[in-house]
Motif scaffolding. Structure first.
Motif, PDB file in Angstrom:
ATOM      1  N   CYS A 130      45.401  38.065  47.885  1.00  0.00           N
ATOM      2  CA  CYS A 130      44.009  38.401  48.193  1.00  0.00           C
ATOM      3  C   CYS A 130      43.857  38.550  49.701  1.00  0.00           C
ATOM      4  O   CYS A 130      44.265  37.673  50.466  1.00  0.00           O
ATOM      5  N   THR A 131      43.248  39.643  50.115  1.00  0.00           N
ATOM      6  CA  THR A 131      43.082  39.887  51.549  1.00  0.00           C
ATOM      7  C   THR A 131      41.995  39.005  52.153  1.00  0.00           C
ATOM      8  O   THR A 131      41.925  38.871  53.369  1.00  0.00           O
ATOM      9  N   ASN A 132      41.170  38.385  51.314  1.00  0.00           N
ATOM     10  CA  ASN A 132      40.093  37.536  51.812  1.00  0.00           C
ATOM     11  C   ASN A 132      40.526  36.074  51.931  1.00  0.00           C
ATOM     12  O   ASN A 132      40.462  35.496  53.006  1.00  0.00           O
ATOM     13  N   CYS A 133      41.002  35.461  50.829  1.00  0.00           N
ATOM     14  CA  CYS A 133      41.310  34.025  50.841  1.00  0.00           C
ATOM     15  C   CYS A 133      42.805  33.722  50.837  1.00  0.00           C
ATOM     16  O   CYS A 133      43.199  32.563  50.873  1.00  0.00           O
ATOM     17  N   LYS A 134      43.624  34.770  50.763  1.00  0.00           N
ATOM     18  CA  LYS A 134      45.088  34.658  50.803  1.00  0.00           C
ATOM     19  C   LYS A 134      45.696  33.999  49.560  1.00  0.00           C
ATOM     20  O   LYS A 134      46.851  33.607  49.564  1.00  0.00           O
ATOM     21  N   THR A 135      44.934  33.872  48.456  1.00  0.00           N
ATOM     22  CA  THR A 135      45.479  33.362  47.199  1.00  0.00           C
ATOM     23  C   THR A 135      46.475  34.365  46.644  1.00  0.00           C
ATOM     24  O   THR A 135      46.215  35.569  46.646  1.00  0.00           O
ATOM     25  N   LEU A 136      47.607  33.875  46.174  1.00  0.00           N
ATOM     26  CA  LEU A 136      48.608  34.738  45.568  1.00  0.00           C
ATOM     27  C   LEU A 136      48.274  34.886  44.086  1.00  0.00           C
ATOM     28  O   LEU A 136      48.340  33.916  43.319  1.00  0.00           O
ATOM     29  N   LEU A 137      47.885  36.082  43.688  1.00  0.00           N
ATOM     30  CA  LEU A 137      47.550  36.355  42.301  1.00  0.00           C
ATOM     31  C   LEU A 137      48.808  36.670  41.519  1.00  0.00           C
ATOM     32  O   LEU A 137      49.689  37.387  41.998  1.00  0.00           O
ATOM     33  N   LYS A 138      48.871  36.129  40.304  1.00  0.00           N
ATOM     34  CA  LYS A 138      49.970  36.375  39.371  1.00  0.00           C
ATOM     35  C   LYS A 138      49.344  36.736  38.036  1.00  0.00           C
ATOM     36  O   LYS A 138      48.222  36.325  37.747  1.00  0.00           O
ATOM     37  N   PRO A 139      50.044  37.479  37.192  1.00  0.00           N
ATOM     38  CA  PRO A 139      49.471  37.837  35.889  1.00  0.00           C
ATOM     39  C   PRO A 139      49.170  36.596  35.050  1.00  0.00           C
ATOM     40  O   PRO A 139      49.886  35.600  35.114  1.00  0.00           O
ATOM     41  N   LYS A 140      48.105  36.690  34.266  1.00  0.00           N
ATOM     42  CA  LYS A 140      47.792  35.640  33.301  1.00  0.00           C
ATOM     43  C   LYS A 140      48.834  35.687  32.184  1.00  0.00           C
ATOM     44  O   LYS A 140      49.439  36.749  31.946  1.00  0.00           O
ATOM     45  N   PRO A 141      49.064  34.568  31.481  1.00  0.00           N
ATOM     46  CA  PRO A 141      50.017  34.585  30.362  1.00  0.00           C
ATOM     47  C   PRO A 141      49.662  35.682  29.362  1.00  0.00           C
ATOM     48  O   PRO A 141      48.505  35.841  28.976  1.00  0.00           O
ATOM     49  N   GLY A 142      50.659  36.464  29.000  1.00  0.00           N
ATOM     50  CA  GLY A 142      50.466  37.563  28.061  1.00  0.00           C
ATOM     51  C   GLY A 142      50.165  38.899  28.705  1.00  0.00           C
ATOM     52  O   GLY A 142      50.221  39.932  28.042  1.00  0.00           O
ATOM     53  N   ASP A 143      49.827  38.898  29.993  1.00  0.00           N
ATOM     54  CA  ASP A 143      49.585  40.155  30.712  1.00  0.00           C
ATOM     55  C   ASP A 143      50.838  40.555  31.469  1.00  0.00           C
ATOM     56  O   ASP A 143      51.632  39.706  31.877  1.00  0.00           O
ATOM     57  N   CYS A 144      50.973  41.848  31.710  1.00  0.00           N
ATOM     58  CA  CYS A 144      52.190  42.340  32.356  1.00  0.00           C
ATOM     59  C   CYS A 144      52.090  42.387  33.877  1.00  0.00           C
ATOM     60  O   CYS A 144      53.104  42.381  34.559  1.00  0.00           O
ATOM     61  N   CYS A 145      50.868  42.460  34.408  1.00  0.00           N
ATOM     62  CA  CYS A 145      50.737  42.604  35.851  1.00  0.00           C
ATOM     63  C   CYS A 145      49.359  42.146  36.318  1.00  0.00           C
ATOM     64  O   CYS A 145      48.482  41.853  35.503  1.00  0.00           O
ATOM     65  N   VAL A 146      49.148  42.086  37.628  1.00  0.00           N
ATOM     66  CA  VAL A 146      47.871  41.625  38.172  1.00  0.00           C
ATOM     67  C   VAL A 146      46.720  42.574  37.833  1.00  0.00           C
ATOM     68  O   VAL A 146      45.583  42.141  37.693  1.00  0.00           O
ATOM     69  N   PHE A 147      47.002  43.864  37.658  1.00  0.00           N
ATOM     70  CA  PHE A 147      45.943  44.804  37.310  1.00  0.00           C
ATOM     71  C   PHE A 147      45.448  44.573  35.893  1.00  0.00           C
ATOM     72  O   PHE A 147      44.252  44.687  35.628  1.00  0.00           O
ATOM     73  N   CYS A 148      46.345  44.208  34.979  1.00  0.00           N
ATOM     74  CA  CYS A 148      45.928  43.920  33.604  1.00  0.00           C
ATOM     75  C   CYS A 148      45.156  42.603  33.533  1.00  0.00           C
ATOM     76  O   CYS A 148      44.313  42.421  32.666  1.00  0.00           O
ATOM     77  N   SER A 149      45.418  41.689  34.462  1.00  0.00           N
ATOM     78  CA  SER A 149      44.724  40.400  34.471  1.00  0.00           C
ATOM     79  C   SER A 149      43.420  40.422  35.253  1.00  0.00           C
ATOM     80  O   SER A 149      42.432  39.818  34.831  1.00  0.00           O
ATOM     81  N   TYR A 150      43.392  41.070  36.395  1.00  0.00           N
ATOM     82  CA  TYR A 150      42.249  40.956  37.311  1.00  0.00           C
ATOM     83  C   TYR A 150      41.631  42.294  37.699  1.00  0.00           C
ATOM     84  O   TYR A 150      40.697  42.321  38.488  1.00  0.00           O
ATOM     85  N   GLY A 151      42.138  43.380  37.163  1.00  0.00           N
ATOM     86  CA  GLY A 151      41.643  44.699  37.531  1.00  0.00           C
ATOM     87  C   GLY A 151      40.586  45.234  36.593  1.00  0.00           C
ATOM     88  O   GLY A 151      40.435  44.773  35.460  1.00  0.00           O
ATOM     89  N   SER A 152      39.855  46.219  37.061  1.00  0.00           N
ATOM     90  CA  SER A 152      38.838  46.875  36.248  1.00  0.00           C
ATOM     91  C   SER A 152      39.452  47.883  35.283  1.00  0.00           C
ATOM     92  O   SER A 152      38.804  48.289  34.318  1.00  0.00           O
ATOM     93  N   VAL A 153      40.693  48.264  35.554  1.00  0.00           N
ATOM     94  CA  VAL A 153      41.418  49.238  34.739  1.00  0.00           C
ATOM     95  C   VAL A 153      42.832  48.693  34.531  1.00  0.00           C
ATOM     96  O   VAL A 153      43.444  48.208  35.486  1.00  0.00           O
ATOM     97  N   PRO A 154      43.370  48.741  33.300  1.00  0.00           N
ATOM     98  CA  PRO A 154      44.744  48.287  33.101  1.00  0.00           C
ATOM     99  C   PRO A 154      45.749  49.212  33.783  1.00  0.00           C
ATOM    100  O   PRO A 154      45.425  50.353  34.127  1.00  0.00           O
TER     101      PRO A 154
END
Length: 71
Positions: free
Chosen positions: A34-58
């Motif tokens: 994250c460019t704001n808080c510097k948290t390292l995002l990782k996919p949620k269990p069962g998701d393939c990538c950060v976009f599938c977990s936290y994105g508006s579009v898979p």
């Protein structure tokens, strides 16, 4: 076949910072800092990538219907 959407709004689950990003078409993005808080995002269990977990579009492979898109 519909055109793939390559832009997704990625929203940090810690600070709610949202950023529009262009997704890679040739690989999955497993990590994103994250460019704001510097948290390292990782996919949620069962998701393939950060976009599938936290994105508006898979991710593009998911959009095209691939079962094992990042495997």
């Amino acid at each position: 076949m519909m055109a793939l959407q390559l832009e997704s709004i990625l929203t940090c689950p810690k600070c709610d910072h949202a950023e529009t990003l262009t997704m890679p078409t040739d690989a999955c993005q497993w990590f994103y800092e994250c460019t704001n808080c510097k948290t390292l995002l990782k996919p949620k269990p069962g998701d393939c990538c950060v976009f599938c977990s936290y994105g508006s579009v898979p991710c593009p492979p998911k959009q095209s219907g691939e079962n094992n898109c990042c495997g």
